[in-house]
Design an enzyme around this catalytic site. Structure first.
Site: not given
Ligand code: BGC
Length: 823
Positions: A230
């Site tokens: 993530d």
């Molecule tokens: C979120 C993800 C997301 C990623 C990219 C993160 O903060 O938890 O679900 O895909 O950011 O935007």
């Protein structure tokens, strides 16, 4: 692009290490000399968020226009895999048309508590339903040549300090509740990538968790894709590579690259592990660049699909005296701020810039209802306003029916923020009471990503929960209100009466270092049904404008067959659900019953259909910790069939030989036998865990690299504490205005480590550690260290970047690492 094995053979260790972290917020690195292109990733689960200008990953800066479909929590109510796959294919086409190679979704974390701030992005409290719907999305998206990343793998249930909490969960609950949905997606839809969660699981970060990534994901389930962190979720770069983590996003600069190279040089990391991860990355690049031509998008058709999805997802919860559907020509007063300014998606990284948005006020003109007037009725910020209420009452009096749009305001649920309760704002409840008193023929249309408590239910003669219906949500709701669509939405989660009834009340979200999953598998209906706790509406529930009857059940170990009849006068669909429960004694603790199959059945008035549901290998299994394998316990099982977990008119028994003999539950686990899990004592939880529970409290000593940034509040340095107070004041001011400050929330929910991980190389790990010297009260020493680490870091970044560019033959026009980030 050449064949992967050949490429790996031709790449240097530096190039290989560089391929394993992002070049910037959304792209991977290129190796020009070998024609390895970069690939583009974008959120998210219910629409494409491809940023055109400056990049952030929190939905703050703008993105290209895209169809905003209903969120996953909404579409989950359809229980319709075909529709989910159709939405997936539309998402895949839009991604492809915008040059997006990897779509960051779907999200399928299990809803452990209705307070989860991001529940609107997830499907259900049940793994079977979540997994099957997510698999359908994946099949649809990937059919357009675009990769998916089912997320967040795994046990990511709370937003509070989501990057630092350690989910402490017993192996059985882990397998049966929190991993089964991912298992279904991996086995049945073969996603080309997966996204690890931010949190630790039983002491190890998800992205470094070899048990999760190697033993289970790859060896047991046969996953052959890339494992992506993530955003900002990477920790030890070499540890991630060793455990099976492929790509670190977004862009830790070249710090992680240097660490991987150093680990290979020192022998701490086997080059074979590096090669395996690089192969996974190159395979992903090959898969998503295989199609030369971008898909084209018919925006009208996608808007129509979004409308159909919204209508099919709406759940009719109450319809006294068949108030709905509204006949042609009914004089309707539209009331409520939400009727004019709809809430149709949630805030955070999944935020889509919709091609258009319709509200009830806009869309009612296209129906054959007669609009008697619109009144805003209340303010979004929840402040009482007697004048608005008086106008609403007057409008309701003039009409045959009042349609009152209520819902959770934006601030109630968001990425980065858990919900604080289940209530609707008081001003909305007062408005409903006033409107219903003026005109009892009141229909409440609810918006929001999850359950709300409904002490006001009797005031609504009819109630439709539209969840977050996407850009065409209002049109979808009107289709249901007018009977154009016969409601077929069925709740994918329980609506409890009050927060106090929920299994994790008082323990969710955890504010400690650990989040103890003391309740084991008893979440959602598994808890309410086992304990016999009354709920407002049970899992699987939803009304229709027609009625259905169930008959003629026959069961075997392999399949269930029964008949569903439409006993009413309107064509409609029901979702037939199959639950399995063990009767008699059991060697393992078990919920009373669990969903093991379902089918959506469409029937004309008077029509009957024989339905067969294959039970499959998940129907009777349990994860046996002793043998570390799935087993089936011998004995009798009850199979129950019906329209929701609390209404199962058909039951039959089936006797299994099983793979292990039946037995009695260990007496220390007695608390769990009856699902009495609200106050499980330490020894029972530890018996479930099979080990001592780790230290839960935050220490009071020095703050470290992986401590949460919001612990600045107790830092030794007065300056650090002052900084905390200033930032926290800004956070509170934003929340008071009704709009969460996502940047601050991201920071506060994360550890100091993210400063390095999100700076594109500007702050090396050494620099963040030097900053911590300051935070920990050694001002002069800290300052000296910060300056030294900064200068050293700049030099190191330049050296590695130049060597990498020279080796890869990359031109320096393409900015990588430092300077390109706007996070
Ligand atoms: C979120 C993800 C997301 C990623 C990219 C993160 O903060 O938890 O679900 O895909 O950011 O935007």
């Amino acid at each position: 692009m050449k064949d992967t094995a050949q490429l790996v053979a031709e790449l240097s260790v530096l190039e290989k290490a560089a391929l394993l972290s992002g070049e910037n917020t959304w792209e991977t690195r290129t190796i020009d000399r070998l024609s390895v292109p970069s690939i583009w990733m974008a959120d998210g689960p219910h629409g494409i968020r491809r940023q055109v200008g400056s990049a952030d990953h929190l939905g703050i800066n703008g993105s290209e226009l895209a169809t905003c479909f209903p969120t996953s929590a909404t579409v989950a109510n359809t229980w319709d895999e075909e529709l989910a796959a159709e939405i997936g294919a539309a998402l895949g086409r839009e991604a492809s048309s915008q040059g997006v190679n990897v779509l960051l979704g779907p999200g399928l974390n299990i809803k452990r508590s209705p307070l989860g701030g991001r529940n609107f992005e997830y499907f259900s409290e049940d793994p079977e339903l979540s997994g099957r719907l997510a698999a359908a999305y994946v099949r649809g998206i990937q059919s357009e040549g675009v990769a998916t990343t089912p997320k967040h793998f795994a046990v990511n249930s709370q937003e509070l300090r989501r990057m630092v909490t350690d989910s402490v969960v017993d192996e059985r609950t882990l397998r049966e509740i929190y991993l089964t949905a991912f298992e279904i997606v991996v086995r049945e839809a073969n996603p080309w990538a997966i996204m690890t969660s931010y949190n630790l699981i039983n002491g190890t970060y998800a992205h470094e968790n070899a048990h999760l990534l190697r033993d289970i994901l790859r060896d047991e389930w046969g996953f052959d894709g890339a494992v992506i962190t993530d955003w900002g979720g990477g920790n030890g770069a070499a540890d991630g590579v060793r455990a099976g983590g492929t790509l670190e996003m977004p862009s830790p600069g070249f710090d992680s690259v240097r660490r991987i190279v150093a680990a290979v040089d020192s022998g701490e990391l086997d080059e074979a592990d590096l090669d395996a991860r690089v192969s996974e990355l190159l395979n992903l690049v090959a898969r998503v660049t295989a199609r030369a031509v971008r898909a084209s998008v018919d925006q009208e058709a996608h808007h129509a699909l979004a409308r159909r999805a919204a209508a099919e997802s709406a759940v009719l919860l109450r319809n006294d005296d068949a108030l709905l559907p509204l006949a042609s020509g009914t004089r309707v007063a539209l009331i409520g701020d939400f009727a004019e300014t709809p809430r149709y998606q949630g805030s955070g990284s999944s935020l889509v810039n919709p091609t258009r948005v319709t509200s009830l006020v806009d869309a009612i003109g296209a129906t054959d209802l007669d609009l008697a007037g619109f009144a805003r009725g209340c303010r979004r910020d929840g402040a009482a306003d007697a004048q608005l209420v008086a106008e609403a009452v007057a409008a309701a009096k003039r009409a045959d029916v009042a349609v009152l749009a209520l819902g959770l305001p934006e601030i109630a649920e968001s990425e980065g923020l858990d919900r604080s309760g289940l209530s609707l704002p008081d001003a909305q409840v007062q408005l409903l009471r006033a409107v219903a008193a003026a005109n009892p023929r009141t229909v409440v249309v609810l918006s929001g990503g999850g359950p709300v408590a409904m002490p006001w239910l009797r005031d609504a003669q009819a109630l439709v929960h539209g969840y977050l219906g996407g850009q065409a949500g209002a049109e979808g709701i009107l289709d249901v209100l007018t009977g154009g669509v016969n409601p077929a939405g069925r709740l994918a989660e329980t609506l409890p009466i009050a927060l106090g009834d929920t299994p994790t009340v008082g323990r969710f979200p955890s504010t400690n270092r650990t989040a103890e999953y003391r309740e084991g598998p008893f979440i959602g209906y598994r808890y309410y049904d086992t304990r016999g706790i009354e709920v407002t509406f049970p899992f699987g529930f939803g009304l229709s404008y027609t009625s259905f009857a169930y008959s003629d059940l026959s069961v075997s170990e392999e399949r269930v067959t029964f008949t569903v009849t439409n006993t009413g006068e309107t064509a409609g669909s029901d979702v037939a659900q199959v639950y399995v429960g063990k009767t008699g004694s059991s060697r393992v603790l078990r919920p009373s019953r669990e969903l093991k199959g379902f089918a959506k059945v469409h029937l004309e008035p008077g029509q009957s259909r024989e339905v067969t549901i294959e039970l499959g290998e998940r129907a009777f299994r349990f994860f046996d910790v002793e043998s570390d394998a799935w087993q089936t316990e011998a004995g009798e099982y009850e199979i129950a069939v019906g329209p929701n977990v609390a209404d199962l008119p058909l039951t039959a028994m089936v006797e299994l030989d099983g793979t292990v003999a039946s037995g009695a539950l260990d007496s220390t686990l007695e608390w769990y036998r009856t699902g009495d899990i609200r106050n499980v004592p330490d020894d029972a939880f530890e018996a479930l865990l099979g080990r001592r529970a780790p230290e839960a409290e935050w220490g009071s000593g020095r703050l470290g690299f992986n401590d949460p940034i919001d612990r600045l509040e107790v830092a030794r340095s007065p300056l650090a504490r002052l900084a905390f107070r200033i930032i926290d004041k800004r956070r509170r001011a934003a929340e008071a205005k009704g709009e969460p400050d996502l940047n601050i929330l991201f920071m506060f929910n994360g550890p100091f480590r993210v400063i390095s991980k999100m700076s594109g190389g500007l702050a090396t790990q050494r620099l963040t550690e030097a900053l911590l010297t300051l935070v920990n009260g050694q001002t002069f020493r800290g300052l000296g260290r910060v300056i030294a680490a900064f200068l050293r870091g700049r030099r190191a970044e330049k050296r590695t970047r130049d060597s990498f560019r020279a080796a890869a033959g990359n031109s320096s026009n393409r900015a990588d690492g430092a300077g390109k980030e706007d996070d």
